[in-house]
Design a protein around this motif. Sequence first.
Motif, PDB file in Angstrom:
ATOM      1  N   PRO E  90       0.801  -1.213   0.000  1.00  0.00           N
ATOM      2  CA  PRO E  90       0.000   0.000   0.000  1.00  0.00           C
ATOM      3  C   PRO E  90       0.842   1.276   0.000  1.00  0.00           C
ATOM      4  O   PRO E  90       1.964   1.291   0.495  1.00  0.00           O
ATOM      5  CB  PRO E  90      -0.745  -0.117   1.325  1.00  0.00           C
ATOM      6  N   PHE E  98       0.646  15.089   3.496  1.00  0.00           N
ATOM      7  CA  PHE E  98      -0.661  15.739   3.617  1.00  0.00           C
ATOM      8  C   PHE E  98      -0.473  17.260   3.644  1.00  0.00           C
ATOM      9  O   PHE E  98      -1.129  17.996   2.911  1.00  0.00           O
ATOM     10  CB  PHE E  98      -1.337  15.242   4.899  1.00  0.00           C
ATOM     11  N   ASP E 125      -5.313   1.376  -2.847  1.00  0.00           N
ATOM     12  CA  ASP E 125      -4.640   2.675  -2.912  1.00  0.00           C
ATOM     13  C   ASP E 125      -5.526   3.753  -3.534  1.00  0.00           C
ATOM     14  O   ASP E 125      -5.397   4.937  -3.205  1.00  0.00           O
ATOM     15  CB  ASP E 125      -3.354   2.560  -3.750  1.00  0.00           C
ATOM     16  N   GLU E 131      -9.521   9.887  -0.568  1.00  0.00           N
ATOM     17  CA  GLU E 131      -9.693  10.406   0.784  1.00  0.00           C
ATOM     18  C   GLU E 131      -8.623  11.455   1.103  1.00  0.00           C
ATOM     19  O   GLU E 131      -8.925  12.533   1.615  1.00  0.00           O
ATOM     20  CB  GLU E 131      -9.581   9.219   1.766  1.00  0.00           C
ATOM     21  N   GLN E 134      -9.183  14.689  -1.077  1.00  0.00           N
ATOM     22  CA  GLN E 134     -10.353  15.478  -0.682  1.00  0.00           C
ATOM     23  C   GLN E 134     -10.169  16.064   0.710  1.00  0.00           C
ATOM     24  O   GLN E 134     -10.591  17.186   0.978  1.00  0.00           O
ATOM     25  CB  GLN E 134     -11.611  14.606  -0.729  1.00  0.00           C
ATOM     26  N   HIS E 135      -9.565  15.298   1.580  1.00  0.00           N
ATOM     27  CA  HIS E 135      -9.351  15.808   2.929  1.00  0.00           C
ATOM     28  C   HIS E 135      -8.423  17.028   2.886  1.00  0.00           C
ATOM     29  O   HIS E 135      -8.693  18.061   3.516  1.00  0.00           O
ATOM     30  CB  HIS E 135      -8.790  14.695   3.817  1.00  0.00           C
ATOM     31  N   VAL E 138     -10.216  20.144   1.901  1.00  0.00           N
ATOM     32  CA  VAL E 138     -11.042  20.745   2.949  1.00  0.00           C
ATOM     33  C   VAL E 138     -10.178  21.495   3.971  1.00  0.00           C
ATOM     34  O   VAL E 138     -10.532  22.592   4.417  1.00  0.00           O
ATOM     35  CB  VAL E 138     -11.907  19.654   3.625  1.00  0.00           C
ATOM     36  N   ILE E 139      -9.035  20.939   4.288  1.00  0.00           N
ATOM     37  CA  ILE E 139      -8.138  21.644   5.225  1.00  0.00           C
ATOM     38  C   ILE E 139      -7.651  22.956   4.596  1.00  0.00           C
ATOM     39  O   ILE E 139      -7.554  23.979   5.275  1.00  0.00           O
ATOM     40  CB  ILE E 139      -6.941  20.753   5.606  1.00  0.00           C
ATOM     41  N   GLN E 141      -9.199  24.858   2.884  1.00  0.00           N
ATOM     42  CA  GLN E 141     -10.287  25.847   2.948  1.00  0.00           C
ATOM     43  C   GLN E 141     -10.430  26.486   4.333  1.00  0.00           C
ATOM     44  O   GLN E 141     -11.187  27.438   4.495  1.00  0.00           O
ATOM     45  CB  GLN E 141     -11.616  25.182   2.595  1.00  0.00           C
ATOM     46  N   ALA E 142      -9.704  25.954   5.352  1.00  0.00           N
ATOM     47  CA  ALA E 142      -9.945  26.395   6.735  1.00  0.00           C
ATOM     48  C   ALA E 142      -9.145  27.655   7.066  1.00  0.00           C
ATOM     49  O   ALA E 142      -7.920  27.671   6.917  1.00  0.00           O
ATOM     50  CB  ALA E 142      -9.572  25.268   7.700  1.00  0.00           C
ATOM     51  N   HIS E 143      -9.853  28.660   7.533  1.00  0.00           N
ATOM     52  CA  HIS E 143      -9.202  29.933   7.864  1.00  0.00           C
ATOM     53  C   HIS E 143      -8.170  29.789   8.974  1.00  0.00           C
ATOM     54  O   HIS E 143      -7.208  30.544   9.029  1.00  0.00           O
ATOM     55  CB  HIS E 143     -10.251  30.978   8.246  1.00  0.00           C
ATOM     56  N   GLY E 144      -8.385  28.824   9.847  1.00  0.00           N
ATOM     57  CA  GLY E 144      -7.468  28.682  10.980  1.00  0.00           C
ATOM     58  C   GLY E 144      -6.253  27.812  10.692  1.00  0.00           C
ATOM     59  O   GLY E 144      -5.392  27.654  11.554  1.00  0.00           O
ATOM     60  N   HIS E 145      -6.186  27.237   9.491  1.00  0.00           N
ATOM     61  CA  HIS E 145      -4.987  26.473   9.116  1.00  0.00           C
ATOM     62  C   HIS E 145      -4.005  27.454   8.475  1.00  0.00           C
ATOM     63  O   HIS E 145      -4.321  28.034   7.433  1.00  0.00           O
ATOM     64  CB  HIS E 145      -5.360  25.352   8.144  1.00  0.00           C
ATOM     65  N   PRO E 147      -3.001  30.612   9.209  1.00  0.00           N
ATOM     66  CA  PRO E 147      -3.887  31.761   8.948  1.00  0.00           C
ATOM     67  C   PRO E 147      -3.280  32.850   8.078  1.00  0.00           C
ATOM     68  O   PRO E 147      -4.019  33.680   7.544  1.00  0.00           O
ATOM     69  CB  PRO E 147      -4.193  32.278  10.356  1.00  0.00           C
TER      70      PRO E 147
END
Lengths: 244, 244, 244, 244, 244, 244
Positions: E90, E98, E125, E131, E134-135, E138-139, E141-145, E147
């Motif tokens: 795998p 990430f 795989d 996953e 897409q994950h 989404v991260i 898109q986060a204002h707190g990641h 910043p």
Amino acid sequence: MHQKTGLVVSAHSADFVWRAGGAIAAHARQGYAVTVVCLSFGERGESAKLWKKSGMTLETVKADRRREAENAAKALGVHDILFYDLGDYPIQVTPEAFDRLVDLYREIRPEFMLTHSRQDPYNFDHPMATEFAQHARVIAQAHGHKPSTPVLGAPPVYLFEPHQPEQCNWKPNFLLDITDVWEKKLAAIKCMEGQEHLWEYYTRVALQRGVQASRNSDYKITYGEAYEAVFPHVTGTLGHGALA
Amino acid sequence: MHQKTGLVVSAHSADFVWRAGGAIAAHARQGYAVTVVCLSFGERGESAKLWKKSGMTLETVKADRRREAENAAKALGVHDILFYDLGDYPIQVTPEAFDRLVDLYREIRPEFMLTHSRQDPYNFDHPMATEFAQHARVIAQAHGHKPSTPVLGAPPVYLFEPHQPEQCNWKPNFLLDITDVWEKKLAAIKCMEGQEHLWEYYTRVALQRGVQASRNSDYKITYGEAYEAVFPHVTGTLGHGALA
Amino acid sequence: MHQKTGLVVSAHSADFVWRAGGAIAAHARQGYAVTVVCLSFGERGESAKLWKKSGMTLETVKADRRREAENAAKALGVHDILFYDLGDYPIQVTPEAFDRLVDLYREIRPEFMLTHSRQDPYNFDHPMATEFAQHARVIAQAHGHKPSTPVLGAPPVYLFEPHQPEQCNWKPNFLLDITDVWEKKLAAIKCMEGQEHLWEYYTRVALQRGVQASRNSDYKITYGEAYEAVFPHVTGTLGHGALA
Amino acid sequence: MHQKTGLVVSAHSADFVWRAGGAIAAHARQGYAVTVVCLSFGERGESAKLWKKSGMTLETVKADRRREAENAAKALGVHDILFYDLGDYPIQVTPEAFDRLVDLYREIRPEFMLTHSRQDPYNFDHPMATEFAQHARVIAQAHGHKPSTPVLGAPPVYLFEPHQPEQCNWKPNFLLDITDVWEKKLAAIKCMEGQEHLWEYYTRVALQRGVQASRNSDYKITYGEAYEAVFPHVTGTLGHGALA
Amino acid sequence: MHQKTGLVVSAHSADFVWRAGGAIAAHARQGYAVTVVCLSFGERGESAKLWKKSGMTLETVKADRRREAENAAKALGVHDILFYDLGDYPIQVTPEAFDRLVDLYREIRPEFMLTHSRQDPYNFDHPMATEFAQHARVIAQAHGHKPSTPVLGAPPVYLFEPHQPEQCNWKPNFLLDITDVWEKKLAAIKCMEGQEHLWEYYTRVALQRGVQASRNSDYKITYGEAYEAVFPHVTGTLGHGALA
Amino acid sequence: MHQKTGLVVSAHSADFVWRAGGAIAAHARQGYAVTVVCLSFGERGESAKLWKKSGMTLETVKADRRREAENAAKALGVHDILFYDLGDYPIQVTPEAFDRLVDLYREIRPEFMLTHSRQDPYNFDHPMATEFAQHARVIAQAHGHKPSTPVLGAPPVYLFEPHQPEQCNWKPNFLLDITDVWEKKLAAIKCMEGQEHLWEYYTRVALQRGVQASRNSDYKITYGEAYEAVFPHVTGTLGHGALA
């Protein structure tokens, strides 16, 4: 002539009995060498009765469960039973266990593999076992994994019946006649002394699946086991399935 | 010994060729007497090329389509082909046609029945044909329907591949090896002179299904046909399906 | 240059307002001639308020509903609105009405067709209207149906939002920006005097779909309508959809 | 105080016994007046044993089946049982029968309605009965249908267990405790003299559903019946369901 | 003016060719800068032919696979190709990988992202890559990641076609015309020297999807690629999709 | 008498407010002691407004979010609120946190547990929280896990409404009347100062669910919350659900 083989990957040490005992005994009777892998002894989640005895420890529960499973395996005609002892509730899969299962696939080259349903809201170990068993199967097919060992072919995978089938979105598309080996399955069931409350439950399951197998064929079948095939069934004919 | 039989219920007179030609030829080769029922000649919906000729009428289109279908049936080794002539786009099922099909089930007592997918947003006749064929099968099983005739058993039903499988929510779970009869299927395809644009399309379908059949087994298969079984497959063994 | 057209098949005379009013107004604004077909006036199932007035008869309810629908159509910029008057609760489709709709497809040759969801346990007329509208579309594509008229192409079909979307297994995959035409849709909604209890409900629906449309794009959208496309969207690019 | 009521729409005259006998007896015991509608006597499809007797005619079979059903209804404490006598295999629904059922809904105003699963590849009358019963319920809710009669509210609809649940894509989300009325259900089952082969089958079904009901709650339940609710359950609390 | 961008997340170094080569070439031709991320070289699972050569090691296989992928990328007009080298069969995703992908999203701000299907029983795989991709989206898109970096918008995500689409429960809802760039895709395919057995397979896939794209539109399309959009398509119009 | 209890497992510190605030307040009003577990403060993914302020650090954002959540909990009548502080976007579950939740289940022995939907393509923390909460529930049921503590029974699990329900394949089958506690929920919503853009969104959600709850019952309900039950509802009656 080469002996045919089968592989059963069971999350806990009793699952292969309730869910696949008929298939194991039927194929053993047809000459298959069936290997059972128990990822866990089920020492936490499926041993309520044992834990009610005084003085129980994890080790004594595991030993009791092992003994029960070995007796059941004998009753079914299992060729080999392996205990991976990966903990319970939850089972903790390890890279070593994964590698061990991949090697086992290549070693025995099974004609089929039986394991759990893909979903089970009552039991998180079951879908995990399925993922584990199917993933190992795919790795065993890869030419670049341990290139010196011959790769695995494409053994069909069947998912056995969970405790509450509809809630697991499990839909059987194979019904196996286990009438001729029912006595062996019942004997194996009775080895599971710690779960006596399930003996009648799974006897009724076998009777219901038997009625359904008759209803979906022109055969007279008393006891059955139901499976969901993961992959398309490759065949040369579309007539009724042959009984053993 | 009793000759085995099969039944194919085809909405239009070409469907049995594209979708089940391989199964028909393979089972004919295995000694089955396969009967094909065409509910319609496809004179409206599938005869675009014919309608571009001058002087065409419904009757001439139907005659042309009938001739093509008979030729294809011959190429495949069909035992009998019946034209119910129920109109086209839409097919109009009648109580008489329904009764005729029920009687046919009881008369030939097929080992299997092949028909269309349950859904098809591109073609309303196809799901209607499925409903019709499956409903008639169930009536033929009823002891109280024409009680003097022996009832039908439970022949398995397989749904053949629609033009755009995913859009029909059709999911194949049987892959049939048709390699040995591919030449017959191709000959039958070429009888469909009015739909030459589909010849290559369905040749490619057969090749893709062949690759998939190999990938889901340990066999080397070049041409395949895919089916969705409606009912659970009743069997005595879980090993690989046997090739013919 | 040829004017583009659209077709909306509405079970009852108010459905096109609640469910597709934004799409109609948006495309009218873009120059499309949009035709609306109302299969029923909704005189039985959606006229509770009218029936509470004294002296009501089926004919007066139908006349009131017709007037409301015509006013709403005008507010939205509908090109043509047709009332098939097929009864209500249940709508009774007839071969004549079916033929009339097939002819209409071929006459206006719409760029898109909008109709109801495939399932609706609260309303049996809605799925029936969908079946009717989609079936007629397929017949209009058949070369052998009235061979002298040119066949229809393949206009995309979108299913509009039912009252309780999740219960209808309807899943939107297109979100249409209707912000610029919201005032027109609201004006049309207010023409539905007999169903004032729904005005705020569908205003909230539009606001929720607007928020979701913003969240699924980089646009700022206040009002939206949601659709489920039946067929794959054929395109040359995968970037964000263009706003009008 | 007003007596509560329930309605059961059964395709054939035995279905209400196997599938809803426990619910009927339990609610009768709680004071509900439960009405059962049998669309058919099941004279063709479910009377194999009767047809094996000599001298049977449709009328004698129907009379036997009626007597059995009336006896079962009595055993369960049914308030009223109505036979619509719409033929069998297939049941032929008529506008008159439809109107009769709509009127019945408005007359008894049931607290709940029980009927068949939405799909059943083994039995075409069952889904037809569901469609019929649900459609009539919706018409009974329409203010414009017979405007002088008060409309029906929104009684919940539950689909009872088909013979082979997974094959019908039926998924239970309500489990009803029928332990206290099991003896009544068993007595009713034994009134079905022509289908003795099903007595044990449905006893086992009740036992399995009982085990599952215990497993999904903190109650000890021996016998159960499973249902799939069609509509969301409207409630003021999310704790465990109350037992009767 | 700002150059538009696209992102493709490919599990193994050949996946972007078979599955998204047409989309890449088509958007490159439209002026997009397309970045491809290969999580793995596919050195274990997809290099059977290479492993049959003598003297192969993981490093030589990886080097060969890298060269093939770079050549294919060049043929398609890829702007940038990145190899994350996360192992194979795998693939082992890491927090660093990430984080690297999250940063990449924010840096290139793609108009769309293409990746694998959500399920694939033949390849573990592929869903893992989905996953992962897409994950990370989404991260991003986060204002707190992180910043201080501007957040990502909401690029649409499309899932490309797996090897056996129906078995992966993948249902295409976008069909992309790749006729004009087919020669580029074919050239890229031919760079995959180690997987020659797939060249014809994916040529046939492109032809089938082309036929389907024509059938779902009024365009004449020879070669196509199919995608399943994850999110609703936000748009201002419901007419046919524009071709490039 | 023993006080009844409930448990809510919320991924981020605001989720329990938007999604379950009504259920919490309603059950508090009925005398339940409701415990809320927040796995994360939502400091990265749901604090866009806070991050726009100057001088923000992770710690100040977390402190602000904590204060908001505590205020909301007070407004709803929460018995206890626990912050597991497992990071955010992504939440990182740990064996310690898992063990803590298992212990909590056994300690409070809730009548019901509320958590997120199984899928959410917009938010990877939500399905993770569901998996975590459900898995812990199952472990708490195992007799062999910490055998000296009494095991948990089988509290029903309800999944609360995600932001875009259809995209999450979430289908509500319970509608809870929250009309009488709406003012409390609204007050709690207004404690979420950092997410003012959602106040109206979730007010509209409550109104829509209220309309639907009325439509699915004979009650007049203004505000509702929708839930998907994971397990079958065990009950003794099938009449309308009781309102509080």
